[in-house]
Design a protein around this motif. Structure first.
Motif, PDB file in Angstrom:
ATOM      1  N   MET A 185      42.909  27.217  46.940  1.00 42.47           N
ATOM      2  CA  MET A 185      41.649  26.175  47.198  1.00 42.47           C
ATOM      3  C   MET A 185      40.506  26.893  47.902  1.00 42.47           C
ATOM      4  SD  MET A 185      41.715  22.979  50.177  1.00 42.47           S
ATOM      5  CE  MET A 185      42.532  23.936  51.219  1.00 42.47           C
ATOM      6  N   LYS A 186      39.464  27.282  47.499  1.00 44.53           N
ATOM      7  CA  LYS A 186      38.452  27.933  48.009  1.00 44.53           C
ATOM      8  C   LYS A 186      37.689  26.801  48.974  1.00 44.53           C
ATOM      9  CE  LYS A 186      34.455  30.899  46.906  1.00 44.53           C
ATOM     10  NZ  LYS A 186      34.309  31.245  48.245  1.00 44.53           N
ATOM     11  N   ALA A 187      37.566  27.404  50.150  1.00 44.88           N
ATOM     12  CA  ALA A 187      36.649  26.345  51.084  1.00 44.88           C
ATOM     13  C   ALA A 187      35.135  26.276  50.757  1.00 44.88           C
ATOM     14  CB  ALA A 187      37.021  26.914  52.502  1.00 44.88           C
ATOM     15  N   THR A 188      34.794  25.074  50.714  1.00 45.46           N
ATOM     16  CA  THR A 188      33.197  24.969  50.593  1.00 45.46           C
ATOM     17  C   THR A 188      32.257  25.083  51.776  1.00 45.46           C
ATOM     18  OG1 THR A 188      33.425  22.574  51.270  1.00 45.46           O
ATOM     19  CG2 THR A 188      33.786  23.024  48.858  1.00 45.46           C
ATOM     20  N   ASP A 189      31.094  25.596  51.726  1.00 44.41           N
ATOM     21  CA  ASP A 189      30.327  25.682  52.654  1.00 44.41           C
ATOM     22  C   ASP A 189      30.302  24.535  53.643  1.00 44.41           C
ATOM     23  OD1 ASP A 189      29.261  28.190  51.779  1.00 44.41           O
ATOM     24  OD2 ASP A 189      27.572  27.365  50.935  1.00 44.41           O
ATOM     25  N   ASP A 218      46.608  27.955  52.526  1.00 37.70           N
ATOM     26  CA  ASP A 218      45.063  27.903  52.398  1.00 37.70           C
ATOM     27  C   ASP A 218      44.341  27.663  53.796  1.00 37.70           C
ATOM     28  OD1 ASP A 218      45.607  28.644  49.808  1.00 37.70           O
ATOM     29  OD2 ASP A 218      45.134  26.681  48.913  1.00 37.70           O
ATOM     30  N   THR A 257      40.026  33.054  59.151  1.00 32.10           N
ATOM     31  CA  THR A 257      38.784  33.612  59.239  1.00 32.10           C
ATOM     32  C   THR A 257      37.613  33.110  59.967  1.00 32.10           C
ATOM     33  OG1 THR A 257      39.401  33.991  56.854  1.00 32.10           O
ATOM     34  CG2 THR A 257      37.194  33.863  57.347  1.00 32.10           C
ATOM     35  N   GLN A 286      37.102  18.058  52.194  1.00 27.50           N
ATOM     36  CA  GLN A 286      37.785  18.701  51.079  1.00 27.50           C
ATOM     37  C   GLN A 286      39.262  18.784  51.192  1.00 27.50           C
ATOM     38  OE1 GLN A 286      36.897  22.894  51.165  1.00 27.50           O
ATOM     39  NE2 GLN A 286      37.666  23.194  49.034  1.00 27.50           N
ATOM     40  N   THR A 319      44.649  30.436  55.898  1.00 26.47           N
ATOM     41  CA  THR A 319      43.707  31.544  55.848  1.00 26.47           C
ATOM     42  C   THR A 319      42.274  31.003  56.365  1.00 26.47           C
ATOM     43  OG1 THR A 319      45.097  31.974  53.855  1.00 26.47           O
ATOM     44  CG2 THR A 319      42.822  32.860  54.080  1.00 26.47           C
ATOM     45  N   VAL A 320      41.867  30.098  56.061  1.00 28.09           N
ATOM     46  CA  VAL A 320      40.491  29.560  56.477  1.00 28.09           C
ATOM     47  C   VAL A 320      40.341  29.582  57.597  1.00 28.09           C
ATOM     48  CG1 VAL A 320      38.910  27.584  56.251  1.00 28.09           C
ATOM     49  CG2 VAL A 320      40.030  28.231  54.167  1.00 28.09           C
TER      50      VAL A 320
END
Length: 146
Positions: free
Chosen positions: A1-5, A74, A81, A62, A77-78
């Protein structure tokens, strides 16, 4: 899953709200950890102190009803960061050091240590440590050959 803005903005806002509760110009209070609790079904991110008192909460759209098996990996990690991006802010919080940001699931189970604030210690990201054992074994084996 790529985090959105939008997800990154919501997390950053939540971290700022936590930091606002412990302004740097005040005397350091006794608190050992900030617990970040994430609920997979509702997408809620709630920050608690050690006494289980809520500091702040937000809903990360999300994350609502996210059924992925690696959801918490996921999220870890987010969050790491985003905490790293706000290093200066969170390391100036008026809390006696050392203190940690800890990720928990909605059952209050510990998932990961996200960020440790201490004058002399740092937590190294697991991805950075991947393969270290093998590298050290190879180094030792080569060293013993000579």
């Amino acid at each position: 899953m790529k985090a959105t803005d939008q997800t990154l903005q919501q997390i950053a806002r939540a971290i700022h709200k936590v930091a606002d509760k412990f302004p740097a110009n005040e005397e350091a209070g006794i608190l050992t950890d900030i617990h970040l609790r994430v609920t997979q079904e509702t997408g809620e991110l709630v920050a608690f102190d050690d006494d289980d008192k809520e500091i702040t909460r937000c809903v990360v759209e999300q994350w609502i009803d996210n059924k992925e098996d690696d959801f918490y990996q996921d999220v870890t990690t987010v969050l790491r960061t985003e905490l790293g991006k706000q290093k200066e802010t969170i390391e100036q919080m008026a809390i006696l050091k050392p203190y940690s940001f800890v990720l928990e699931d909605d059952d209050h189970e510990h998932i990961a240590e996200l960020y440790l604030v201490d004058d002399d210690t740092a937590i190294i990201d697991q991805e950075l440590m991947a393969g270290l054992d093998k590298d050290l074994d190879n180094f030792l084996e080569n060293l013993l050959k000579d």
